[in-house]
Design an enzyme around this catalytic site. Structure first.
Site, PDB file in Angstrom:
ATOM      1  N   GLU B  50       0.864  -1.179   0.000  1.00  0.00           N
ATOM      2  CA  GLU B  50       0.000   0.000   0.000  1.00  0.00           C
ATOM      3  C   GLU B  50       0.899   1.227   0.000  1.00  0.00           C
ATOM      4  OE1 GLU B  50      -3.536  -1.924   2.805  1.00  0.00           O
ATOM      5  OE2 GLU B  50      -2.480  -0.137   3.466  1.00  0.00           O
ATOM      6  N   ASP B  61      -5.726   9.407  10.659  1.00  0.00           N
ATOM      7  CA  ASP B  61      -4.387   8.895  10.919  1.00  0.00           C
ATOM      8  C   ASP B  61      -3.787   9.424  12.204  1.00  0.00           C
ATOM      9  OD1 ASP B  61      -3.651   7.092   8.751  1.00  0.00           O
ATOM     10  OD2 ASP B  61      -4.017   8.826   7.470  1.00  0.00           O
ATOM     11  N   TYR B 176     -10.428  -4.795   4.424  1.00  0.00           N
ATOM     12  CA  TYR B 176      -9.458  -4.319   5.407  1.00  0.00           C
ATOM     13  C   TYR B 176     -10.215  -4.109   6.709  1.00  0.00           C
ATOM     14  CZ  TYR B 176      -5.649  -1.223   7.115  1.00  0.00           C
ATOM     15  OH  TYR B 176      -4.649  -0.625   7.825  1.00  0.00           O
TER      16      TYR B 176
END
Lengths: 405, 275
Positions: B50, B61, B176
């Site tokens: 990725e 994040d 995911y």
């Protein structure tokens, strides 16, 4: 329920949270279920007379509504044109319009069983309002504030702490309002069970832009009634400053379908639009996606978000609420801008002529009134939203004017 | 549809182990070092790669990946350069799947159709766009799928059984699973829940389910590999990059630091035999 007029400007957003191209729900999957449950809870509350009555009661007895609609006689004479009224939302408890929205969101949070409130703040007005209402109801309150703003706005940091809130300085990114919002979203992603995110402006993922607008519409509804009572007719024009745009949409929305009422939104032009150092997303930006919604944003050619600049920390944000983007594109509202120095002049003018020290945010609106009003006839009625008082700004202004002598 | 992702999971299954999915930030700490790092990943043990598309405002994040993005932007990274990085990687590797991961705004500004065409041309296999939930599928997910790119969706602990079908409908390649409600880099508190969550997702899909968040070393990789088809590691790798820098610049230690950690991770994964 009344049948909705298909030609109304007041129907938005649609079911998916869009105002035309703008709005939407651009958030991480972790937050999606929370946003959907918030939407559901708000839909129920909105239509529950008990919630509306509770809201009305706190707005009357705690916030101090309705705020006066005041005829600014000396400003009117000085400018020699339109008859100018000020909607005095700076007289609310905590000194700005922010508490209208906070009261609504916190009452909703309690209905949803949430016990921990988070908020972002730039100048600190939304943070102070959130800390205030959380203190009133005994809720835990965490306010994210860019480290640069913590330094610039010390009195408000102290106020929040006095009210029992925890102020978290944000050191990521540019350390200002947009980064505070990023950090609040990160907190929410990490604390999904007990936490309610109290957003301070009419932006973010659906349902926030519509919900915050609804809570702020008390400004426009009152102003409309008060003007009809005072003058027996609607105003010819209304005007408000815009950062994210919650005070403006609150004033504008009840007038959107009155097609003879001209509406002006004033963005912050900072050092000037051509300088690159400004916060005028509509005039100087383009549509993009940030903080959960599509709206006009300041950015570079790679889609990286740019830093905004304004002397007013409350307008210092590179985006704008999505409904304003839509109203801009369809042309119902005219968006103009005022520079730092124009706002500083208006700040002094209103203080000296009316004994009202405006916050630097509405000083931007006053600056444009000074430009527009003299060209208009004396029977032109104009309402300016006085969305905050200037006590918080006196040190900033003193610095720019070179002292208090 | 590109078939690299499917082929790679088939190969990993044949080896009776979980896959190692590595995340690094495109352009971190500078374009050339970033290429050297990515070029070295497959031999070091990465099964899928990725590549982060840096963004100024990465709302989901944690500090490590935020900092990596800002390092890349400071070194001049753009979406065009990230695509060029993939093109260059593909010249030497035709098989390792490449997934671009990031936020929507840079793609939106680049132009959705142009981005999809250029990504396919560069050799990209899939996309993960954090701020595009299924409610916004018309924006990028559907056109990407139509053009033959995989669109990999994140499922989280807040994605309940009622919502899972909606999340999985337009998902391809793999799923995911974000094992914690939190930002990237957060620690997993309870590893036993990973296996049961993966099992829950598998009742809704035949796709491989990879698990990320909180994997830092061979030991945590081994634990996660027991319950998942693949292990995603991101924050630990970009931290390895950061720790190798001197005055913000890459050193002779930068590539070996990443390669060393990837080696340790794949060793941990190989300790778990999958039926």
């Amino acid at each position: 329920m009344t049948v909705q007029n298909p030609n109304s400007f007041r129907n938005g957003p649609d079911e998916t949270g869009h105002f035309g191209l703008f709005g939407g729900r651009f958030v991480a999957e972790t937050l999606m279920p929370l946003i959907l449950s918030l939407e559901k809870a708000y839909d129920v509350a909105k239509n529950d007379p008990a919630f509306q009555e509770e809201m009305r009661s706190y707005l009357t007895h705690y916030v101090g509504r309705p705020s006066p609609l005041y005829y600014a006689e000396r400003l009117t004479e000085h400018l020699g044109g339109a008859k100018i009224y000020l909607k005095r939302d700076e007289l609310n408890h905590t000194g700005a319009h922010k508490i209208n929205n906070v009261m609504g969101q916190i009452l909703l949070a309690m209905r949803m069983g949430k016990t921990r409130i988070i908020a972002e703040t730039g100048a600190g007005q939304h943070g102070v309002a959130t800390a205030t209402v959380c203190a009133r109801f005994g809720l835990k309150c965490i306010v994210y504030m860019g480290a640069v703003d913590v330094e610039r706005q010390k009195p408000n940091v102290f106020r929040m702490k006095m009210l029992g809130a925890e102020v978290v300085p944000v050191v990521s990114g540019a350390k200002t309002l947009k980064d505070a919002m990023n950090e609040a979203l990160r907190d929410w992603v990490s604390n999904v069970e007990d936490t309610f995110y109290c957003i301070g402006t009419a932006a973010g993922p659906h349902p926030y832009p519509a919900m915050v607008r609804d809570f702020q519409c008390v400004i426009g509804r009152e102003a409309r009634e008060q003007m009809l009572e005072r003058e027996g007719r609607l105003p010819n024009s209304i005007i408000a400053c815009i950062g994210g745009g919650s005070n403006a949409i609150g004033l504008f929305h009840p007038f959107l379908d009155d097609k003879d009422v001209a509406i002006y939104g004033v963005e912050a032009a900072g050092h000037g639009l051509s300088s690159g150092a400004h916060a005028a997303s509509l005039t100087g930006g383009r549509p993009g996606v940030l903080h959960g919604n599509r709206t006009y944003l300041l950015m570079d050619d790679d889609g990286q978000i740019a830093e905004a600049h304004s002397i007013s920390a409350g307008l210092d944000y590179p985006g704008i609420g999505p409904e304003h983007s839509w109203l801009h594109d369809i042309g119902r509202v005219q968006y103009i801008s005022a520079t730092d120095s124009e706002a500083l002049e208006a700040f002094q003018l209103l203080s000296k002529l009316e004994g009202i020290i405006p916050a630097l945010e509405p000083a931007h609106a006053i600056a444009k009134v000074c430009e527009i009003a003299p060209k208009l006839p004396k029977d032109h009625l104009m309402i300016v939203n006085m969305c905050g008082r200037g006590d918080k700004d006196i040190f900033t202004v003193a610095e720019h004017l070179g002292g208090m002598d | 549809m590109t078939i690299r992702i499917e082929n790679r999971f088939a190969k990993v299954r044949a080896e009776h182990r979980a896959a190692l999915v590595t995340f690094v930030m495109g352009g971190d700490p500078d374009p050339e070092s970033s290429f050297e790092i990515i070029k070295a990943l497959p031999a070091a043990g990465a099964d899928l790669i990725e590549i982060g598309m840096p963004f100024t405002d990465p709302m989901a994040d944690g500090p490590a990946i935020q900092a990596a993005g800002l390092r890349a932007l400071a070194a001049g990274q753009t979406l065009i350069k990230t695509l060029a990085l993939v093109t260059r990687f593909r010249r030497g590797d035709a098989e390792t799947p490449i997934i671009l991961m990031g936020y929507f705004n840079p793609i939106y500004i680049y132009g959705v159709d142009r981005f999809i065409a250029d990504a396919l041309k560069a050799g990209v296999d899939g996309l993960i766009v954090v701020d595009l939930p299924p409610e916004e599928d018309a924006e990028l997910c559907k056109p990407a799928l139509d053009a033959g790119l995989s669109f990999i969706r994140l499922a989280t602990p807040t994605t309940d059984d009622a919502r899972l079908p909606k999340v999985l409908t337009n998902t391809s390649g793999f799923v995911y699973y974000v094992s914690v409600t939190g930002i990237t880099g957060s620690a997993i508190s309870d590893h036993s829940q990973v296996a049961s969550s993966v099992a829950r997702i598998k009742t809704h899909t035949a796709l491989p389910v990879v698990v990320g968040f909180g994997v830092k070393n061979g030991e945590t990789a081994e634990t996660v590999a027991r319950g998942a088809d693949g292990v995603v590691v991101g924050s630990a790798l970009v931290e390895a990059v950061r720790l190798s820098l001197v005055d913000g610049k890459a050193t002779a230690k930068t590539v070996p630091a990443v390669v060393g950690l990837v080696g340790e991770l794949i060793e941990g994964i190989r300790r778990v035999h999958k039926a």
